[in-house]
Write a protein that holds these residues in place. Structure first.
Motif, PDB file in Angstrom:
ATOM      1  N   UNK A 191       0.832  -1.203   0.000  1.00 53.91           N
ATOM      2  CA  UNK A 191       0.000   0.000   0.000  1.00 53.91           C
ATOM      3  C   UNK A 191       0.864   1.249   0.000  1.00 53.91           C
ATOM      4  N   UNK A 192       0.247   2.381  -0.342  1.00 52.61           N
ATOM      5  CA  UNK A 192       0.923   3.672  -0.265  1.00 52.61           C
ATOM      6  C   UNK A 192       1.842   3.936  -1.435  1.00 52.61           C
ATOM      7  N   UNK A 193       2.462   5.098  -1.383  1.00 53.00           N
ATOM      8  CA  UNK A 193       3.391   5.543  -2.414  1.00 53.00           C
ATOM      9  C   UNK A 193       4.674   5.962  -1.723  1.00 53.00           C
ATOM     10  N   UNK A 194       5.673   6.338  -2.483  1.00 57.06           N
ATOM     11  CA  UNK A 194       6.937   6.771  -1.887  1.00 57.06           C
ATOM     12  C   UNK A 194       7.747   7.535  -2.914  1.00 57.06           C
ATOM     13  N   UNK A 195       8.592   8.434  -2.422  1.00 59.58           N
ATOM     14  CA  UNK A 195       9.515   9.140  -3.297  1.00 59.58           C
ATOM     15  C   UNK A 195      10.622   8.183  -3.738  1.00 59.58           C
ATOM     16  N   UNK A 196      11.195   8.475  -4.886  1.00 56.32           N
ATOM     17  CA  UNK A 196      12.270   7.636  -5.403  1.00 56.32           C
ATOM     18  C   UNK A 196      13.555   7.916  -4.604  1.00 56.32           C
ATOM     19  N   UNK A 197      14.107   6.899  -3.937  1.00 53.43           N
ATOM     20  CA  UNK A 197      15.341   7.108  -3.168  1.00 53.43           C
ATOM     21  C   UNK A 197      16.521   7.447  -4.080  1.00 53.43           C
ATOM     22  N   UNK A 209       7.433  -9.930   1.957  1.00 54.02           N
ATOM     23  CA  UNK A 209       6.469  -8.890   2.318  1.00 54.02           C
ATOM     24  C   UNK A 209       5.145  -9.552   2.701  1.00 54.02           C
ATOM     25  N   UNK A 210       4.315  -8.783   3.389  1.00 59.86           N
ATOM     26  CA  UNK A 210       2.988  -9.251   3.783  1.00 59.86           C
ATOM     27  C   UNK A 210       1.942  -8.263   3.295  1.00 59.86           C
ATOM     28  N   UNK A 211       0.736  -8.745   3.146  1.00 63.74           N
ATOM     29  CA  UNK A 211      -0.346  -7.876   2.718  1.00 63.74           C
ATOM     30  C   UNK A 211      -0.513  -6.739   3.720  1.00 63.74           C
ATOM     31  N   UNK A 212      -0.569  -5.508   3.216  1.00 65.27           N
ATOM     32  CA  UNK A 212      -0.697  -4.346   4.084  1.00 65.27           C
ATOM     33  C   UNK A 212       0.609  -3.628   4.333  1.00 65.27           C
ATOM     34  N   UNK A 213       1.761  -4.267   4.012  1.00 68.16           N
ATOM     35  CA  UNK A 213       3.030  -3.553   4.109  1.00 68.16           C
ATOM     36  C   UNK A 213       2.992  -2.366   3.150  1.00 68.16           C
ATOM     37  N   UNK A 214       3.739  -1.323   3.472  1.00 71.20           N
ATOM     38  CA  UNK A 214       3.779  -0.154   2.597  1.00 71.20           C
ATOM     39  C   UNK A 214       4.981  -0.206   1.671  1.00 71.20           C
TER      40      UNK A 214
END
Length: 384
Positions: A191-197, A209-214
């Motif tokens: 879920x969610x978004x993020x800036x490119x590192x 990973x698990x369901x719900x991880x960002x």
């Protein structure tokens, strides 16, 4: 008479003590000794299950000799409340105690169904795989390209309810930070978004990973892993390398990563660039020029033009007499270690040799001969 009764009672108590002690010893030997399982099996523990069900399942599949002894051992070890849902590989001959340890330890499932989201340099792929306990190898049951097609029904059904399916994100060495973020954004369970590192700061590897991880939480794990890898490599670096900081090592490692996919060549490729840096020579590497054009957002999809090789940009190492300002991809551990501990050589040039590897040369004359040979191979392939 009373003396006779007392003697018989005492004898009976002694027999009972010995029988009880023998039963305990027998139970312990059955619980801790090698089990009867002849071939590896995959034990699935459903959510909400209990050790009674697990013991019956194990006994039915021939993994344990006695369900009651198994349950007594669980109770005696005070582990009846520690059962973890998941799919677990049970090795042949596993004792009851070893099986209990496996199903109560928790962590990642070690067999059963696995969904892998592969983020590569040129493409993405999602695979659904099943572990064959007999061979300990995963068998692909379905796959698709998430950028070009819809998910097959058997994979799509797991997005909303992955149950005990193990989910991994596998990132290839040499992928750019933009490619990795775009790939993570296409993983339905995240879920969610993020800036490119920053380029180069993500460690290519496999991440569960698990369901719900960002998306951000996965990126944070990648950044932390790359920081550890780089710090360890820099600590053990060759003191004579012409690099002034871990950041420069990361830049060089990214170039090495993009120049060769042959593990045995990394040290040699590193030696070429290190030798050039020592002499103040331009690195003259195409991948840096390409990065200056694409900024890491996808692949160029064509050959470089002469005008692009002549154009002055911060990433054109045919023009600048130094490293580019940033990494051009995310290098793996092996490329980082090669950058800080290159092979000892006098090589200054390399070119493709037609086998997937490269021909190395110490002089321009040798290099020109290698280039001519490569052009010949290219021409023969074009005419086939």
């Amino acid at each position: 008479m009373w003396r006779h009764i007392a003697a018989n009672t005492l004898t009976l108590l002694i027999v009972l003590v010995f029988l009880t002690g023998g039963a305990i010893l027998y139970g312990q030997s059955q619980y801790n000794g090698p089990g009867p399982l002849a071939q590896a099996m995959c034990l699935k523990v459903d959510r909400g299950s209990n050790f009674s069900r697990v013991s019956r399942d194990l006994a039915a599949q021939g993994a344990i000799s006695s369900a009651p002894i198994f349950r007594l051992g669980v109770d005696y070890g005070d582990k009846s409340g520690d059962l973890k849902a998941g799919s677990y590989l049970i090795e042949p001959g596993s004792s009851m105690a070893e099986i209990v340890d496996v199903v109560t330890r928790g962590g990642a499932s070690t067999c059963g169904t696995e969904m892998v989201f592969r983020i590569g340099v040129t493409r993405q792929e999602v695979q659904l795989r099943e572990l064959d306990p007999q061979t300990n190898r995963y068998v692909e049951t379905a796959a698709y390209d998430p950028t070009a097609e819809d998910a097959p029904a058997e994979i799509a059904a797991l997005f909303d309810n992955p149950a005990d399916t193990r989910i991994r994100v596998a990132v290839a060495e040499g992928a750019t930070s933009w490619q990795i973020v775009e790939g993570l954004k296409s993983v339905p369970v995240l879920t969610g978004d993020a800036e490119v590192p920053a380029e180069g700061t993500l460690a290519p590897d496999s991440y569960e990973v698990r369901k719900g991880d960002t998306v951000k939480s996965v990126l944070d794990r990648m950044v932390a892993a790359q920081e550890r890898i780089l710090a360890e490599a820099w600590e053990g670096r060759d003191a004579d390398i012409p690099l002034d900081s871990p950041e420069e090592a990361l830049i060089l490692a990214s170039i090495i990563e993009k120049e060769t996919g042959v593990a045995a060549e990394r040290g040699q490729v590193a030696s070429v660039f290190v030798n050039r840096l020592r002499r103040g020579m331009r690195l003259q590497t195409d991948p840096t020029v390409i990065y200056g054009i694409t900024k890491g957002q996808g692949v160029l999809g064509r050959g470089l033009r002469q005008s692009e090789l002549r154009r002055a940009t911060p990433y054109n190492t045919y023009v600048i007499p130094a490293l580019p300002p940033t990494p051009i991809a995310n290098p793996g551990r092996a490329a980082i270690e090669a950058a800080v501990n290159p092979d000892s050589s006098r090589f200054l040039f390399f070119v493709a040799d037609g086998t997937g590897g490269h021909a190395f040369a110490e002089t321009l004359e040798q290099h020109n001969r290698n280039v001519a040979e490569w052009r010949k191979i290219e021409a023969e392939r074009a005419n086939q």
